[in-house]
Motif scaffolding. Structure first.
Motif, short mmCIF file in Angstrom:
data_model
loop_
_atom_site.label_atom_id
_atom_site.label_comp_id
_atom_site.label_asym_id
_atom_site.label_seq_id
_atom_site.Cartn_x
_atom_site.Cartn_y
_atom_site.Cartn_z
N THR A 252 -33.55 -22.45 20.19
CA THR A 252 -32.58 -23.45 20.63
C THR A 252 -31.20 -23.16 20.05
OG1 THR A 252 -34.31 -25.13 20.79
CG2 THR A 252 -32.04 -25.91 20.63
N ARG A 253 -31.17 -22.86 18.75
CA ARG A 253 -29.89 -22.61 18.09
C ARG A 253 -29.19 -21.37 18.64
NH1 ARG A 253 -31.42 -23.73 11.72
NH2 ARG A 253 -31.55 -26.00 11.87
N SER A 254 -29.98 -20.38 19.03
CA SER A 254 -29.37 -19.15 19.52
C SER A 254 -28.56 -19.38 20.78
CB SER A 254 -30.45 -18.10 19.78
OG SER A 254 -31.29 -18.51 20.85
N GLY A 255 -28.89 -20.43 21.51
CA GLY A 255 -28.15 -20.72 22.73
C GLY A 255 -26.94 -21.60 22.51
N GLN A 256 -26.76 -22.09 21.26
CA GLN A 256 -25.63 -22.96 20.96
C GLN A 256 -24.38 -22.15 20.66
OE1 GLN A 256 -27.45 -25.27 17.74
NE2 GLN A 256 -27.31 -27.08 19.03
N VAL B 182 -20.02 -15.75 23.03
CA VAL B 182 -19.63 -15.50 24.42
C VAL B 182 -20.75 -16.01 25.33
CG1 VAL B 182 -18.19 -13.51 23.85
CG2 VAL B 182 -20.61 -13.17 24.35
N PRO B 183 -20.41 -16.45 26.55
CA PRO B 183 -21.45 -16.92 27.47
C PRO B 183 -22.51 -15.85 27.71
CG PRO B 183 -19.28 -17.49 28.28
CD PRO B 183 -19.06 -16.57 27.11
N ASP B 184 -23.76 -16.28 27.68
CA ASP B 184 -24.88 -15.35 27.92
C ASP B 184 -25.04 -15.14 29.42
OD1 ASP B 184 -27.27 -13.99 28.11
OD2 ASP B 184 -28.19 -15.07 26.45
N PRO B 185 -24.83 -13.91 29.92
CA PRO B 185 -24.93 -13.67 31.36
C PRO B 185 -26.35 -13.85 31.91
CG PRO B 185 -24.75 -11.59 30.18
CD PRO B 185 -24.52 -12.68 29.18
N LEU B 186 -27.34 -13.80 31.03
CA LEU B 186 -28.73 -13.93 31.46
C LEU B 186 -29.25 -15.36 31.40
CD1 LEU B 186 -30.24 -10.78 29.70
CD2 LEU B 186 -29.34 -10.98 32.04
N GLU B 187 -28.49 -16.25 30.78
CA GLU B 187 -28.94 -17.64 30.62
C GLU B 187 -27.75 -18.58 30.75
OE1 GLU B 187 -31.45 -20.43 27.47
OE2 GLU B 187 -31.17 -18.28 27.09
N GLY C 266 -25.23 -21.50 30.61
CA GLY C 266 -25.10 -22.61 29.68
C GLY C 266 -25.39 -22.24 28.24
N ALA C 267 -25.87 -21.02 28.02
CA ALA C 267 -26.19 -20.58 26.66
C ALA C 267 -25.16 -19.54 26.19
CB ALA C 267 -27.59 -19.98 26.61
N TYR C 268 -25.19 -19.27 24.91
CA TYR C 268 -24.24 -18.31 24.31
C TYR C 268 -25.01 -17.25 23.54
CZ TYR C 268 -20.63 -21.81 25.27
OH TYR C 268 -19.78 -22.69 25.89
N ARG C 269 -24.36 -16.11 23.39
CA ARG C 269 -24.89 -15.08 22.50
C ARG C 269 -23.77 -14.65 21.56
NH1 ARG C 269 -23.14 -10.05 23.83
NH2 ARG C 269 -22.38 -9.69 25.95
N ARG C 270 -24.16 -14.17 20.39
CA ARG C 270 -23.19 -13.80 19.36
C ARG C 270 -22.70 -12.37 19.59
NH1 ARG C 270 -19.84 -17.02 16.83
NH2 ARG C 270 -19.84 -16.93 14.55
N GLU C 271 -21.40 -12.16 19.35
CA GLU C 271 -20.80 -10.84 19.51
C GLU C 271 -20.06 -10.48 18.23
OE1 GLU C 271 -18.56 -8.86 23.19
OE2 GLU C 271 -17.27 -10.30 22.15
N TYR C 272 -20.34 -9.28 17.70
CA TYR C 272 -19.71 -8.79 16.48
C TYR C 272 -18.79 -7.63 16.85
CZ TYR C 272 -23.31 -11.74 14.56
OH TYR C 272 -24.10 -12.83 14.29
N LEU C 273 -17.49 -7.90 16.78
CA LEU C 273 -16.53 -7.00 17.38
C LEU C 273 -16.34 -5.68 16.63
CD1 LEU C 273 -15.75 -10.02 18.33
CD2 LEU C 273 -13.65 -8.97 19.08
#
Length: 373
Positions: free
Chosen positions: A46-50, A67-72, A74-81
């Motif tokens: 659940t937290r991973s999508g927040q 950043v918005p998760d293209p596969l889900e 309404g969910a987000y994924r973390r990005e490390y630049l």
């Protein structure tokens, strides 16, 4: 109604009441506690999508963001630049493997509190700001990138400190890892490779252990917690010897900002309870020598003081270390480097490599500051 039937009805009534109370407790009162239990795998999913707030460098470079998760939807994924450059400090937030580093230390601030928990709904009704907050670190991007690049594939670590405040200006460890690979589709395979690697890429060699108080403004760090053979331990002791024995608490979290970019809190410099006289630094400064360092992009020879040596790591191998301060009087930076050389005696190329890395970091710092200094 005769006695036996009355007793059966009474027992059934009591059982029904217990069931109602039990269901009410677990579904209403204890629901949030169960939902947040660390052994509940649905928590991390659940937290991973927040959405999570940004993590920034001292010079406002974005290091991590959601950043918005293209596969889900309404969910987000973390990005490390910057991938492996900040891996051991920033850490990662993974649905499968939890949080580490700053991501773990400040998870409650970074993570959005917009959810369907009882507390979340009540906070929303009360008008609380449930949006994620952002964290600004003390690390400077140019200095951090230089330290990581100079260290390269060598096993070791680099720490740069501001001796007057205790701010960690740079901290890198090698070998490192790319935290983006732990939030992707092959995360499980990557995790197995990292945990099984004899090189220990998940270990932060800069601190030679776990020191969560370094990542937050809470708790007091003592001298005993700073391994004297680690880059952080060496840098802190040398910094204290240049401040009349007053050691400042090292820290990496500078400020916290809300979603509107307004500052919520900041970490103030804090003296450690220990003092460290110059005599105690003699083993580090014992063979100190003048060091001429110029900026990387311009000819600016300056006077610094450096020292190098070999130390027993306590794990059956020797490490080469280098430490330097600049300027020689009232320094604005202390740089400590520890390298684990391939040779059996820890000398020669190991000490030369450590000094080369330290010089590169000093040169980068000189380039960052005004020429009048």
């Amino acid at each position: 109604m005769n006695g036996p039937i009355r007793r059966v009805v009474l027992v059934l009534g009591i059982v029904f009441l217990v069931l109602v109370v039990d269901l009410t407790y677990w579904q209403a009162i204890a629901a949030d506690r169960l939902r947040l239990n660390t052994r509940n795998p649905r928590v991390e999913l659940t937290r991973s999508g927040q959405e999570r707030g940004e993590i920034l460098s001292a010079d406002a470079v974005v290091l991590a963001r959601s950043v918005p998760d293209p596969l889900e939807p309404g969910a987000y994924r973390r990005e490390y630049l910057y991938g492996s450059v900040y891996a051991h400090v920033v850490g990662f937030s993974s649905a499968l493997f939890g949080d580490r580093g700053v991501e773990a230390a400040h998870a409650s601030l970074l993570r959005s509190r917009r959810d369907l928990t009882t507390s979340g709904i009540l906070n929303a009704l009360l008008g609380d700001d449930l949006r994620p907050r952002s964290i600004q670190l003390t690390l400077y991007h140019q200095l951090q990138a230089t330290a990581a690049r100079a260290l390269g594939e060598r096993r070791g670590a680099v720490v740069a400190l501001d001796p007057a405040s205790g701010q960690v200006l740079a901290m890198t460890s090698s070998p490192s890892f790319n935290p983006n690979s732990l939030v992707g589709t092959n995360a499980a395979v990557v995790w197995d490779a990292l945990t099984e690697s004899p090189a220990g890429p998940l270990d932060n060699r800069a601190i030679a252990g776990s020191l969560p108080k370094l990542l937050t403004s809470e708790g007091t760090i003592t001298l005993d917690e700073l391994d004297p053979r680690s880059a952080l331990g060496i840098a802190t002791r040398v910094a204290g010897s240049g401040q009349d024995g007053l050691m400042m608490r090292p820290y990496v979290t500078a400020r916290v900002f809300d979603a509107d970019s307004d500052q919520v809190s900041q970490t103030d410099p804090e003296p450690m309870t220990d003092t460290f006289g110059y005599e105690a630094a003699l083993p580090l400064y014992g063979e100190s020598w003048p060091l001429v360092v110029g900026g990387a992009s311009e000819d600016r020879p300056v006077e610094a003081v450096g020292s190098s040596g070999v130390a027993d790591t306590g794990a059956g191998e020797l490490s080469a270390w280098f430490v330097a301060v600049w300027p020689a009087t009232r320094p604005t930076i202390v740089v400590a480097v520890v390298v684990y050389p391939d040779g059996p005696d820890g000398g020669g190329p190991g000490r030369a490599a450590a000094a080369s890395v330290g010089r590169a970091v000093l040169a980068a710092w000189i380039d960052m500051i005004p020429t009048s200094v």
